[in-house]
Write a protein that holds these residues in place. Structure first.
Motif, mmCIF file in Angstrom:
data_model
loop_
_atom_site.group_PDB
_atom_site.id
_atom_site.type_symbol
_atom_site.label_atom_id
_atom_site.label_comp_id
_atom_site.label_asym_id
_atom_site.label_seq_id
_atom_site.Cartn_x
_atom_site.Cartn_y
_atom_site.Cartn_z
ATOM 1 N N ALA A 40 46.707 42.585 39.109
ATOM 2 C CA ALA A 40 47.038 42.012 40.454
ATOM 3 C C ALA A 40 46.910 42.868 40.868
ATOM 4 O O ALA A 40 45.908 43.001 42.201
ATOM 5 C CB ALA A 40 48.420 40.585 40.227
ATOM 6 N N GLN A 44 44.336 42.884 44.245
ATOM 7 C CA GLN A 44 43.961 43.354 45.529
ATOM 8 C C GLN A 44 42.343 44.694 45.948
ATOM 9 O O GLN A 44 42.139 44.681 47.410
ATOM 10 C CB GLN A 44 45.347 44.266 46.283
ATOM 11 C CG GLN A 44 46.677 42.449 46.243
ATOM 12 C CD GLN A 44 48.045 43.485 46.307
ATOM 13 O OE1 GLN A 44 48.060 44.584 45.412
ATOM 14 N NE2 GLN A 44 48.514 42.286 46.615
ATOM 15 N N GLN A 71 41.240 38.304 36.746
ATOM 16 C CA GLN A 71 41.222 36.862 36.111
ATOM 17 C C GLN A 71 41.762 36.100 35.406
ATOM 18 O O GLN A 71 42.012 35.389 35.267
ATOM 19 C CB GLN A 71 40.181 35.860 37.065
ATOM 20 C CG GLN A 71 39.959 36.811 38.734
ATOM 21 C CD GLN A 71 41.421 36.314 40.076
ATOM 22 O OE1 GLN A 71 42.009 35.912 39.547
ATOM 23 N NE2 GLN A 71 41.255 36.614 41.595
ATOM 24 N N LEU A 74 44.348 38.063 34.419
ATOM 25 C CA LEU A 74 46.019 36.973 34.756
ATOM 26 C C LEU A 74 45.951 36.065 34.114
ATOM 27 O O LEU A 74 47.127 35.279 34.521
ATOM 28 C CB LEU A 74 45.572 37.314 35.634
ATOM 29 C CG LEU A 74 45.978 38.961 36.205
ATOM 30 C CD1 LEU A 74 45.566 38.646 38.108
ATOM 31 C CD2 LEU A 74 47.582 39.197 36.458
#
Length: 132
Positions: A40, A44, A71, A74
């Motif tokens: 994550a 960012q 992604q 996640l």
């Protein structure tokens, strides 16, 4: 419009610009976070590079491909597909991105489409080890 606050607004805006790190530094931070499995936070960093006004095309396609992997890690493969498509729009013959898109499509339950992406990666680089 700003009246007497205008000089303060300009000073605050300029200091924000000065603090923004170069795209290559932000990308490397994202890579380090990825290696630490902090996906994550890596997303960012990569997103910040993509918003950076001085980011080169190379910065952008590298961050899009890396963000797609994050992604996927996640559990957000649909976002990964969008990043892969954007990456391939910037660098159409990027074998790693084809391989990543294949993995993302596999995660979305689309094995036939995934296989097509894997073949594209191999056609561009038959020594591509990430597929094995």
């Amino acid at each position: 419009f700003f009246g007497s606050a205008f000089p303060y607004f300009c000073a605050a805006f300029n200091s924000m610009e000065e603090r923004q790190e170069p795209p290559a530094t932000l990308r490397e931070k994202g890579n380090s976070l990825f290696r630490e499995e902090q996906y994550a936070a890596a997303v960012q960093c990569y997103s910040e590079v993509l918003r950076h006004p001085e980011a080169s095309s190379e910065d952008r396609w590298k961050c899009l491909c890396n963000r797609a992997v994050c992604q996927l890690c996640l559990g957000q493969p649909q976002a990964g597909v969008l990043d892969c498509d954007a990456c391939l729009a910037l660098r159409p013959l990027h074998p790693r991105c084809f391989a990543v898109k294949g993995s993302v499509l596999e995660a979305l339950g689309q094995p036939e489409l995934a296989l097509r992406e894997y073949y594209a990666a191999l056609a561009l680089d038959n020594s591509f080890e990430e597929l094995w």
